[in-house]
Design an enzyme around this catalytic site. Structure first.
Site, PDB file in Angstrom:
ATOM      1  N   HIS A  75       0.835  -1.202   0.000  1.00 25.20           N
ATOM      2  CA  HIS A  75       0.000   0.000   0.000  1.00 25.20           C
ATOM      3  C   HIS A  75       0.869   1.251   0.000  1.00 25.20           C
ATOM      4  O   HIS A  75       1.943   1.281   0.630  1.00 25.20           O
ATOM      5  CB  HIS A  75      -0.956   0.014   1.200  1.00 25.20           C
ATOM      6  CG  HIS A  75      -0.277   0.013   2.543  1.00 25.20           C
ATOM      7  ND1 HIS A  75       0.016   1.166   3.241  1.00 25.20           N
ATOM      8  CD2 HIS A  75       0.161  -1.005   3.310  1.00 25.20           C
ATOM      9  CE1 HIS A  75       0.604   0.851   4.384  1.00 25.20           C
ATOM     10  NE2 HIS A  75       0.702  -0.457   4.459  1.00 25.20           N
ATOM     11  N   ASP A  77      -0.704   4.248   0.795  1.00 30.23           N
ATOM     12  CA  ASP A  77      -1.287   5.176   1.754  1.00 30.23           C
ATOM     13  C   ASP A  77      -0.562   5.071   3.081  1.00 30.23           C
ATOM     14  O   ASP A  77      -0.009   4.026   3.436  1.00 30.23           O
ATOM     15  CB  ASP A  77      -2.787   4.944   1.918  1.00 30.23           C
ATOM     16  CG  ASP A  77      -3.147   3.575   2.465  1.00 30.23           C
ATOM     17  OD1 ASP A  77      -2.505   2.583   2.043  1.00 30.23           O
ATOM     18  OD2 ASP A  77      -4.050   3.481   3.319  1.00 30.23           O
ATOM     19  N   ASP A 108       6.577   1.723   6.565  1.00 31.26           N
ATOM     20  CA  ASP A 108       5.212   1.200   6.489  1.00 31.26           C
ATOM     21  C   ASP A 108       4.410   1.973   5.450  1.00 31.26           C
ATOM     22  O   ASP A 108       3.736   2.937   5.782  1.00 31.26           O
ATOM     23  CB  ASP A 108       4.545   1.296   7.861  1.00 31.26           C
ATOM     24  CG  ASP A 108       3.207   0.595   7.908  1.00 31.26           C
ATOM     25  OD1 ASP A 108       2.914  -0.197   6.976  1.00 31.26           O
ATOM     26  OD2 ASP A 108       2.443   0.820   8.853  1.00 31.26           O
ATOM     27  N   GLU A 142      -5.147   0.693   2.790  1.00 35.39           N
ATOM     28  CA  GLU A 142      -4.785  -0.281   3.820  1.00 35.39           C
ATOM     29  C   GLU A 142      -4.829   0.340   5.205  1.00 35.39           C
ATOM     30  O   GLU A 142      -5.260  -0.300   6.165  1.00 35.39           O
ATOM     31  CB  GLU A 142      -3.389  -0.843   3.538  1.00 35.39           C
ATOM     32  CG  GLU A 142      -3.087  -2.146   4.265  1.00 35.39           C
ATOM     33  CD  GLU A 142      -2.531  -1.962   5.664  1.00 35.39           C
ATOM     34  OE1 GLU A 142      -2.466  -2.955   6.421  1.00 35.39           O
ATOM     35  OE2 GLU A 142      -2.135  -0.827   6.021  1.00 35.39           O
ATOM     36  N   GLU A 143      -4.382   1.593   5.313  1.00 34.01           N
ATOM     37  CA  GLU A 143      -4.382   2.265   6.605  1.00 34.01           C
ATOM     38  C   GLU A 143      -5.755   2.828   6.957  1.00 34.01           C
ATOM     39  O   GLU A 143      -5.965   3.335   8.052  1.00 34.01           O
ATOM     40  CB  GLU A 143      -3.352   3.404   6.616  1.00 34.01           C
ATOM     41  CG  GLU A 143      -1.913   2.968   6.367  1.00 34.01           C
ATOM     42  CD  GLU A 143      -1.308   2.190   7.521  1.00 34.01           C
ATOM     43  OE1 GLU A 143      -2.039   1.863   8.469  1.00 34.01           O
ATOM     44  OE2 GLU A 143      -0.106   1.898   7.472  1.00 34.01           O
ATOM     45  N   GLU A 171       4.938  -5.724   4.093  1.00 32.38           N
ATOM     46  CA  GLU A 171       4.797  -5.042   5.382  1.00 32.38           C
ATOM     47  C   GLU A 171       6.078  -5.203   6.215  1.00 32.38           C
ATOM     48  O   GLU A 171       6.797  -6.202   6.079  1.00 32.38           O
ATOM     49  CB  GLU A 171       3.617  -5.622   6.164  1.00 32.38           C
ATOM     50  CG  GLU A 171       2.256  -5.325   5.567  1.00 32.38           C
ATOM     51  CD  GLU A 171       1.787  -3.907   5.824  1.00 32.38           C
ATOM     52  OE1 GLU A 171       2.557  -3.104   6.414  1.00 32.38           O
ATOM     53  OE2 GLU A 171       0.650  -3.584   5.429  1.00 32.38           O
ATOM     54  N   HIS A 369       4.552   4.325  12.069  1.00 33.05           N
ATOM     55  CA  HIS A 369       3.483   5.139  12.662  1.00 33.05           C
ATOM     56  C   HIS A 369       4.003   6.122  13.712  1.00 33.05           C
ATOM     57  O   HIS A 369       3.193   6.766  14.391  1.00 33.05           O
ATOM     58  CB  HIS A 369       2.379   4.258  13.283  1.00 33.05           C
ATOM     59  CG  HIS A 369       1.579   3.488  12.300  1.00 33.05           C
ATOM     60  ND1 HIS A 369       0.290   3.054  12.554  1.00 33.05           N
ATOM     61  CD2 HIS A 369       1.855   3.054  11.048  1.00 33.05           C
ATOM     62  CE1 HIS A 369      -0.175   2.387  11.507  1.00 33.05           C
ATOM     63  NE2 HIS A 369       0.769   2.373  10.581  1.00 33.05           N
TER      64      HIS A 369
END
Length: 399
Positions: A75, A77, A108, A142-143, A171, A369
């Site tokens: 992903h 995003d 990520d 995805e997020e 991931e 994150h």
């Protein structure tokens, strides 16, 4: 100098500089498409829609038309960066310092995408072609709620006749160092909202009211007091966590009319979505008759339970050639034999498992994150070499 995008750092900088906070595309798919087009991939960008959710643009790219079909999923995003001033560098600047590249999405998981593209480029640069079909399945959801992303992209690809033999999700799977861990399965995930109805009234006259908080506490205790299980051979114990409790009552002398709670369950292979729902509903029905916290009441707690989507079952990938080939590649590059794990949260692998065997391997996830998310440049090179070794080994094993 190669005419192909063989440097993962350069690819990743281009991706980080696109502020693709979910569900915005913000140029990230444009940057990825440009790199893939240089490699001879055919690229398509379907956008999916659903009422109540943002439209999401996705990307499917394929090179080759015959032979075994390997797909990489990921992903572009990212989660919001938070307070930009708290970062060492602006979160979407893609700055390099002290041997690391900083930016939201560095690990990520724009970094994993950059490394896979660079790995394919190195093979094409050296060999002139790939020994089969390679695809990239990239979402921008995805997020977020994962409604208009991978699950619909997979259905879209299947409807077009695409069939995959194996998938690697990029991931960040390594806890401490490159080569630590491959994810070969994930626990399931199930969420719900529980609403308890009461009767509003004055706190000095509780007999005239029915406090829903008392009922909610009783029901939540029934859900959390007894463990769901003690784990299984391949998975850690299931856990139910209450994630929010909301009454919305600004007054201290008014008994509210309603109380709500949300919860999520991460569950192992001792349960299915259906059997776990049945167990939760059984516990609630039994607890609703518990009147200890509701003196003077003789009717059960009145409640409503709403299950949230998407829900997913636990899964385990038992494709030994896939996991062994990837493990061999990791060991060849890092000197470490990775652990095969089912720990952690969920990923889009939960959707891919219904289409082909899937494993997950990417970067070290320590800063994902977080403020100052960053990736060591050495790790980008290691992951690129691992992917390159794996791709060659996987096609060789399928020959």
């Amino acid at each position: 100098m190669s005419r192909f995008p063989i440097d993962p750092t350069s690819i990743l900088i281009d991706l980080i500089r696109c502020p693709s906070v979910t569900p915005r595309e913000a140029g990230a798919l444009d940057a990825l498409e440009a790199a893939l087009a240089r490699l001879g991939f055919t690229v398509e960008r379907p956008t999916f829609h659903e009422a109540g959710a943002a439209d999401v643009e996705n990307l499917f790219a394929r090179r080759g038309s015959s032979g075994p079909h390997l797909v990489f999923a990921g992903h572009t995003d990212v989660v919001p960066p938070g307070e930009a001033g708290a970062w060492r560098f602006p979160p979407f600047a893609g700055e390099i310092a002290d041997g690391a590249l900083y930016g939201r999405g560095a690990v990520d998981m724009k970094g994993g995408i950059a490394c896979f593209v660079a790995a394919v480029a190195r093979i094409v640069d050296a060999d002139g072609d790939l020994p089969g079909q390679v695809s990239l399945l990239i979402t921008g959801d995805e997020e977020g709620p994962a409604v208009n992303g991978t699950v619909k992209l997979l259905d879209w690809a299947r409807a077009r006749g695409e069939r995959f033999d194996a998938c690697v999700v990029g991931e960040p799977t390594n806890p401490d160092a490159m080569g630590d861990m491959i994810k070969v399965g994930r626990r399931g995930s199930l969420s719900a909202t529980l609403t308890v109805a009461g009767r509003q009234g004055h706190v000095a006259y509780p007999h005239l009211a029915d406090n829903p908080v008392r009922g909610l506490v009783t029901l939540l205790d029934a859900l959390m007091a007894e463990p769901l299980d003690a784990g299984s051979e391949r998975f850690q114990p299931s856990n139910l966590e209450v994630t929010t409790v909301d009454v919305g009552n600004p007054s201290t002398n008014v008994i509210p009319a309603e109380a709500k709670a949300g919860f999520n369950i991460r569950f192992n292979d001792r349960w299915s979505v259906a059997s776990l729902k049945a167990e939760i509903e059984r516990r609630l029905a039994e607890a609703a008759r518990d009147l200890r916290l509701r003196p003077g009441k003789d009717a059960p707690v009145r409640y409503d339970l709403v299950w949230r989507s998407p829900a997913s079952d636990a899964f385990f990938t038992s494709d030994a050639p896939l996991t062994q080939t990837l493990s061999d590649a990791i060991e060849a590059v890092t000197g470490r034999r990775p652990a095969l794990s089912t720990s952690g949260g969920t990923s889009d692998a939960r959707f891919i498992k219904d289409h082909c065997p899937v494993v997950e391997f990417g970067l070290v996830g320590q800063t994902m994150h977080m403020v100052d998310e960053c990736v060591a440049l050495a790790d980008l090179e290691s992951l690129t070499r691992i992917y390159e070794t794996f791709i060659r080994g996987w096609f060789r094993a399928r020959a």
